[in-house]
Write a protein that holds these residues in place. Structure first.
Motif, short mmCIF file in Angstrom:
data_model
loop_
_atom_site.label_atom_id
_atom_site.label_comp_id
_atom_site.label_asym_id
_atom_site.label_seq_id
_atom_site.Cartn_x
_atom_site.Cartn_y
_atom_site.Cartn_z
N ARG A 207 41.52 34.47 51.25
CA ARG A 207 41.06 33.26 51.92
C ARG A 207 41.47 33.23 53.39
NH1 ARG A 207 43.40 29.22 47.53
NH2 ARG A 207 45.02 30.79 47.77
N ASN A 208 42.53 33.98 53.73
CA ASN A 208 42.93 34.06 55.13
C ASN A 208 41.88 34.76 55.98
OD1 ASN A 208 45.32 32.78 54.48
ND2 ASN A 208 46.53 34.66 54.40
N TYR A 209 40.99 35.52 55.31
CA TYR A 209 39.91 36.20 56.01
C TYR A 209 38.58 35.45 55.84
CZ TYR A 209 43.32 39.98 56.03
OH TYR A 209 44.45 40.73 56.21
N GLY A 210 38.62 34.31 55.13
CA GLY A 210 37.43 33.50 54.95
C GLY A 210 36.70 33.75 53.65
N TYR A 211 37.31 34.48 52.70
CA TYR A 211 36.64 34.81 51.44
C TYR A 211 37.43 34.27 50.25
CZ TYR A 211 33.71 37.71 54.31
OH TYR A 211 32.83 38.12 55.29
N ARG A 212 36.70 33.69 49.32
CA ARG A 212 37.34 33.03 48.19
C ARG A 212 38.00 34.01 47.23
NH1 ARG A 212 35.48 31.19 43.07
NH2 ARG A 212 33.40 32.00 43.50
N LYS A 213 37.37 35.18 47.04
CA LYS A 213 37.86 36.15 46.07
C LYS A 213 38.03 37.52 46.71
CE LYS A 213 34.34 35.47 43.41
NZ LYS A 213 33.38 35.55 42.28
N LEU A 214 38.89 38.34 46.10
CA LEU A 214 39.08 39.70 46.58
C LEU A 214 37.78 40.48 46.53
CD1 LEU A 214 40.85 42.07 47.47
CD2 LEU A 214 41.42 42.45 45.05
N SER A 215 36.98 40.28 45.49
CA SER A 215 35.72 41.02 45.37
C SER A 215 34.78 40.71 46.54
CB SER A 215 35.02 40.68 44.05
OG SER A 215 34.78 39.29 43.93
N ASP A 216 34.76 39.44 46.98
CA ASP A 216 33.91 39.07 48.12
C ASP A 216 34.37 39.78 49.39
OD1 ASP A 216 32.62 37.31 46.39
OD2 ASP A 216 33.91 35.63 46.94
N LEU A 217 35.68 39.83 49.58
CA LEU A 217 36.24 40.47 50.77
C LEU A 217 35.96 41.96 50.76
CD1 LEU A 217 38.00 40.53 53.32
CD2 LEU A 217 40.00 40.65 51.83
N VAL A 218 36.20 42.62 49.63
CA VAL A 218 35.97 44.06 49.52
C VAL A 218 34.51 44.39 49.80
CG1 VAL A 218 35.92 46.02 47.93
CG2 VAL A 218 37.89 44.46 47.94
N LYS A 219 33.62 43.59 49.24
CA LYS A 219 32.19 43.80 49.45
C LYS A 219 31.82 43.61 50.92
CE LYS A 219 29.71 42.05 46.25
NZ LYS A 219 29.02 41.06 45.38
N ALA A 220 32.42 42.62 51.56
CA ALA A 220 32.08 42.30 52.95
C ALA A 220 32.47 43.40 53.92
CB ALA A 220 32.73 40.98 53.36
N THR A 221 33.48 44.22 53.58
CA THR A 221 33.89 45.29 54.49
C THR A 221 32.84 46.38 54.60
OG1 THR A 221 34.98 46.63 52.76
CG2 THR A 221 36.31 44.92 53.88
N ALA A 222 31.98 46.50 53.57
CA ALA A 222 30.95 47.55 53.51
C ALA A 222 31.57 48.95 53.51
CB ALA A 222 29.95 47.41 54.67
N LEU A 223 32.82 49.05 53.12
CA LEU A 223 33.50 50.33 53.06
C LEU A 223 33.60 50.88 51.63
CD1 LEU A 223 36.52 49.62 55.46
CD2 LEU A 223 34.51 51.05 55.95
N PHE A 224 33.24 50.03 50.66
CA PHE A 224 33.45 50.39 49.26
C PHE A 224 32.19 50.17 48.43
CE2 PHE A 224 37.42 49.05 51.14
CZ PHE A 224 38.31 50.05 50.76
N GLU A 225 32.06 50.98 47.40
CA GLU A 225 31.01 50.78 46.39
C GLU A 225 31.60 49.93 45.27
OE1 GLU A 225 30.11 54.70 45.08
OE2 GLU A 225 28.96 55.24 46.87
N MET A 226 30.76 49.10 44.66
CA MET A 226 31.23 48.27 43.55
C MET A 226 30.23 48.33 42.41
SD MET A 226 32.82 44.94 45.55
CE MET A 226 33.74 44.43 44.08
#
Length: 250
Positions: A207-226
Motif C-alpha cells: 500500500r505504500n506504493y499505492g497497491y492494495r495487494k502484493l499481487s497487484d504490485l508485482v503485476k504492475a512492475t511488468a517484470l514478472f509473469e503470473m
C-alpha cells in the motif's frame, strides 16, 4: 484448538502522529493481534494535542502526561522508550505498534527486534527511511484509507506506474530475490512464499506504493509473469533483455 491472539502494545507519539488516522491504525493493528496496551504520549496541556484529546476516550487510549522540562527537547520520546523497555521486560507481549514519524525511535525498534518482537510502524510519508526500514512492517498512514471495494488501490497514495516501480532499485531487488529464493527448477514460485520471504527481509507494505495487494504490485512492475492455479497464484521473473552487442570498428 485456535491459537491465542497475539498481544500488542500500541505506543503513540502524539506530537508526531495524526489523530485523524487512529481508527485506521487500530484496524490495521487488529490484523496482527489485540492491542491490549494503548498509550499516547505528549504534553496534554499543549493546544497542539487537542485533536488527540477528542479520540482518546473513544478508542480507550491512555494519555501519558509528559511535561517539556526544557525548550527544544522532547521528553515524551524518552518516556515512551522507558515504557517500551518496561513492557518488553515484563515478557507478556508478542509485539509492538509504534505510531510516530520520528526517526529517533529507530534504536528502540532495533532493540525490540533483538528480543524477537514484531514491530509494526505507522507514520507519515515524511518519516525518515532508517525508522521505516527498521520496522518488521511499516505503513504510511496516508496509505490507510477507504476500503478498496471498487478499486485495486486503496487509500490516498497514488499508485506508482511501471517505470517508477522499476526505477526503485531496492524494491526490484527485494522482489527478484524473494522470487528466486522460493523458485523451483522452472523458476515459478508461489506468491505467498514470495510475501513471506519479503517479510523476512525487510519492512514492506504494497500500500505504500499505492497497491492494495502484493499481487497487484508485482503485476504492475511488468517484470514478472503470473499464473493462477485454483486459488494459488504463481510468479516468475520474465527473461531479462540483453543489451545489443556493440559492433567492432573496422
Amino acid at each position: 484448538m485456535a491459537e491465542p491472539e497475539k498481544r500488542i502494545a500500541l505506543l503513540i507519539d502524539a506530537d508526531n502522529a495524526p489523530a485523524s488516522k487512529i481508527d485506521l491504525v487500530l484496524a490495521e493493528v487488529a490484523r496482527h493481534g489485540v492491542a491490549n496496551v494503548r498509550r499516547a504520549y505528549g504534553n496534554w496541556k499543549s493546544p497542539n494535542l487537542k485533536g488527540w484529546e477528542a479520540v482518546l476516550h473513544e478508542y480507550a487510549i491512555r494519555p501519558i502526561q509528559q511535561f517539556a522540562y526544557s525548550s527544544g527537547k522532547n521528553a515524551s520520546d524518552m518516556a515512551m522508550v522507558i515504557d517500551a523497555m518496561d513492557l518488553l521486560y515484563a515478557r507478556n507481549l508478542d509485539g509492538f505498534a509504534i505510531v510516530s514519524s520520528d526517526a529517533d525511535f529507530t534504536p528502540l525498534v532495533m532493540r525490540l527486534l533483538t528480543d524477537g518482537m514484531k514491530v509494526y510502524g505507522f507514520g507519515e510519508k515524511k518519516t525518515p527511511s532508517p525508522f521505516v526500514n527498521a520496522c518488521s512492517k511499516f505503513t504510511y498512514v496516508e496509505a490507510l484509507g477507504r476500503p478498496a471495494a471498487d478499486s485495486e488501490q486503496s487509500g490516498s497514495t497514488t499508485p506508482k506506474d511501471a517505470q517508477e516501480l522499476r526505477n526503485d532499485a531496492r524494491l526490484v531487488q527485494m522482489l527478484r530475490s524473494a522470487v528466486d529464493a522460493g523458485s523451483g527448477d522452472d523458476g515459478w514460485t508461489r506468491l505467498d512464499v514470495v510475501g513471506s520471504q519479503i517479510g523476512n527481509q525487510a519492512s514492506f507494505d504494497p500500500r505504500n506504493y499505492g497497491y492494495r495487494k502484493l499481487s497487484d504490485l508485482v503485476k504492475a512492475t511488468a517484470l514478472f509473469e503470473m499464473r493462477e492455479e485454483g486459488k494459488t497464484l504463481w510468479v516468475r521473473e520474465k527473461p531479462r533483455r540483453r543489451a545489443p552487442a556493440k559492433k567492432k570498428a573496422g
